[in-house]
Design a protein around this motif. Structure first.
Motif, PDB file in Angstrom:
ATOM      1  N   ALA A  68       0.826  -1.207   0.000  1.00 40.93           N
ATOM      2  CA  ALA A  68       0.000   0.000   0.000  1.00 40.93           C
ATOM      3  C   ALA A  68       0.859   1.255   0.000  1.00 40.93           C
ATOM      4  O   ALA A  68       0.532   2.247  -0.670  1.00 40.93           O
ATOM      5  CB  ALA A  68      -0.930   0.001   1.213  1.00 40.93           C
ATOM      6  N   CYS A  69       1.980   1.234   0.733  1.00 41.51           N
ATOM      7  CA  CYS A  69       2.763   2.470   0.873  1.00 41.51           C
ATOM      8  C   CYS A  69       3.849   2.624  -0.187  1.00 41.51           C
ATOM      9  O   CYS A  69       4.225   3.754  -0.518  1.00 41.51           O
ATOM     10  CB  CYS A  69       3.378   2.567   2.263  1.00 41.51           C
ATOM     11  SG  CYS A  69       4.857   1.579   2.537  1.00 41.51           S
ATOM     12  N   ILE A  70       4.375   1.533  -0.754  1.00 36.78           N
ATOM     13  CA  ILE A  70       5.492   1.664  -1.700  1.00 36.78           C
ATOM     14  C   ILE A  70       5.074   2.330  -3.009  1.00 36.78           C
ATOM     15  O   ILE A  70       5.840   3.154  -3.543  1.00 36.78           O
ATOM     16  CB  ILE A  70       6.183   0.305  -1.903  1.00 36.78           C
ATOM     17  CG1 ILE A  70       6.949  -0.069  -0.623  1.00 36.78           C
ATOM     18  CG2 ILE A  70       7.136   0.339  -3.092  1.00 36.78           C
ATOM     19  CD1 ILE A  70       7.562  -1.453  -0.628  1.00 36.78           C
ATOM     20  N   PRO A  71       3.890   2.058  -3.574  1.00 34.44           N
ATOM     21  CA  PRO A  71       3.476   2.868  -4.731  1.00 34.44           C
ATOM     22  C   PRO A  71       3.415   4.359  -4.391  1.00 34.44           C
ATOM     23  O   PRO A  71       3.743   5.201  -5.228  1.00 34.44           O
ATOM     24  CB  PRO A  71       2.100   2.297  -5.081  1.00 34.44           C
ATOM     25  CG  PRO A  71       2.173   0.882  -4.634  1.00 34.44           C
ATOM     26  CD  PRO A  71       2.958   0.934  -3.348  1.00 34.44           C
ATOM     27  N   HIS A  72       2.979   4.685  -3.177  1.00 34.59           N
ATOM     28  CA  HIS A  72       2.989   6.078  -2.707  1.00 34.59           C
ATOM     29  C   HIS A  72       4.425   6.605  -2.677  1.00 34.59           C
ATOM     30  O   HIS A  72       4.692   7.739  -3.093  1.00 34.59           O
ATOM     31  CB  HIS A  72       2.357   6.122  -1.311  1.00 34.59           C
ATOM     32  CG  HIS A  72       2.084   7.496  -0.796  1.00 34.59           C
ATOM     33  ND1 HIS A  72       0.886   7.852  -0.232  1.00 34.59           N
ATOM     34  CD2 HIS A  72       2.856   8.605  -0.739  1.00 34.59           C
ATOM     35  CE1 HIS A  72       0.936   9.131   0.150  1.00 34.59           C
ATOM     36  NE2 HIS A  72       2.129   9.603  -0.148  1.00 34.59           N
ATOM     37  N   PRO A  77      -0.212   6.244  -8.652  1.00 36.33           N
ATOM     38  CA  PRO A  77      -1.462   5.730  -8.112  1.00 36.33           C
ATOM     39  C   PRO A  77      -1.919   4.485  -8.875  1.00 36.33           C
ATOM     40  O   PRO A  77      -1.291   4.068  -9.844  1.00 36.33           O
ATOM     41  CB  PRO A  77      -2.433   6.890  -8.357  1.00 36.33           C
ATOM     42  CG  PRO A  77      -1.917   7.504  -9.637  1.00 36.33           C
ATOM     43  CD  PRO A  77      -0.415   7.354  -9.605  1.00 36.33           C
ATOM     44  N   GLY A  78      -3.011   3.934  -8.409  1.00 34.43           N
ATOM     45  CA  GLY A  78      -3.655   2.861  -9.157  1.00 34.43           C
ATOM     46  C   GLY A  78      -3.454   1.476  -8.603  1.00 34.43           C
ATOM     47  O   GLY A  78      -4.045   0.521  -9.108  1.00 34.43           O
ATOM     48  N   VAL A  79      -2.628   1.328  -7.560  1.00 34.02           N
ATOM     49  CA  VAL A  79      -2.405   0.015  -6.953  1.00 34.02           C
ATOM     50  C   VAL A  79      -3.198  -0.070  -5.656  1.00 34.02           C
ATOM     51  O   VAL A  79      -3.120   0.825  -4.814  1.00 34.02           O
ATOM     52  CB  VAL A  79      -0.914  -0.230  -6.657  1.00 34.02           C
ATOM     53  CG1 VAL A  79      -0.724  -1.563  -5.931  1.00 34.02           C
ATOM     54  CG2 VAL A  79      -0.105  -0.213  -7.945  1.00 34.02           C
ATOM     55  N   LYS A  80      -3.959  -1.137  -5.508  1.00 29.15           N
ATOM     56  CA  LYS A  80      -4.658  -1.401  -4.258  1.00 29.15           C
ATOM     57  C   LYS A  80      -4.216  -2.760  -3.741  1.00 29.15           C
ATOM     58  O   LYS A  80      -4.142  -3.726  -4.508  1.00 29.15           O
ATOM     59  CB  LYS A  80      -6.178  -1.375  -4.452  1.00 29.15           C
ATOM     60  CG  LYS A  80      -6.739   0.009  -4.718  1.00 29.15           C
ATOM     61  CD  LYS A  80      -8.259  -0.003  -4.743  1.00 29.15           C
ATOM     62  CE  LYS A  80      -8.831   1.396  -4.942  1.00 29.15           C
ATOM     63  NZ  LYS A  80     -10.321   1.393  -4.951  1.00 29.15           N
TER      64      LYS A  80
END
Length: 210
Positions: A68-72, A77-80
């Motif tokens: 959850a935090c590494i795409p941030h 965006p776009g990864v859940k």
């Protein structure tokens, strides 16, 4: 996006600097994982990841938090991320402590058994709601997701994951073996280090190719 909490960003910066130490064979698996994510973005402009282990209490929960935090961290965006098990227990207190040590903020929302935890990695972002569930249970997606098997037992018991558009085996050693030791947190942090490093490697490849 709001900046990551500084302790968590510092932790991820350190792990990113060490990803070259990931074994070659493991990098090959992670590159396949990255390709699955890229394929999902090419067709749907998003990717849903469901991390699966037997009890949904340690490795799958840790992996969900970092995914959850590494795409941030990479600012895309776009990864859940989701997690589930083949049975229901609860988020283990040692996994909770390890995530807090890495820089996440957790708050126990109750009830006493299998409580729901709010997990934050930055101010102003909705928290991840973490608790033990089966991988088929809501709010996990029932279709169009990538199944990531993070323990060998779940990998063996789930040769087919209904609804998954892709399935990848990415087992990690279970930190449960240290629960009765004098310092179980040390083993849990080793698990966090490996999961964080390998997900950083995966998402960096995705970021570079998007």
């Amino acid at each position: 996006m709001s900046p990551l909490f500084q302790p968590l960003k510092t932790y991820l910066d350190t792990k990113l600097s060490l990803i070259d130490k990931i074994p070659k064979e493991r990098k090959s698996v992670l590159s396949s994982f990255a390709e699955f994510i890229l394929q999902s973005f090419e067709t749907k402009q998003k990717a849903n990841l469901v991390f699966i282990c037997t009890h949904n209490s340690r490795r799958s929960q840790i992996a969900q938090a970092f995914a959850a935090c590494i795409p941030h961290y990479f600012d895309f965006p776009g990864v859940k991320s989701f997690s589930g098990g083949t049975s229901i227990t609860e988020l283990h207190p040692n996994a909770e402590k390890a995530l807090e040590t890495c820089g996440f903020r957790l708050e126990n929302q109750g009830p006493p058994r299998n409580p729901k935890y709010s997990i934050w990695w930055a101010d102003g972002t909705p928290p991840l709601i973490a608790y033990s569930k089966k991988f088929q249970d809501a709010p996990n997606p029932s279709s169009e997701f990538i199944a990531v098997l993070v323990c060998s037992q779940a990998d063996e018991s789930c040769p087919y994951v209904p609804g998954a558009e892709a399935r990848i085996s990415l087992p990690f050693e279970d930190p449960k073996s240290a629960d009765d030791s004098e310092n179980p947190l040390e083993k849990y942090l080793e698990t966090c280090d490996q999961i964080a490093s390998e997900l950083l490697y995966t998402f960096r490849e995705v970021k570079q190719k998007l």
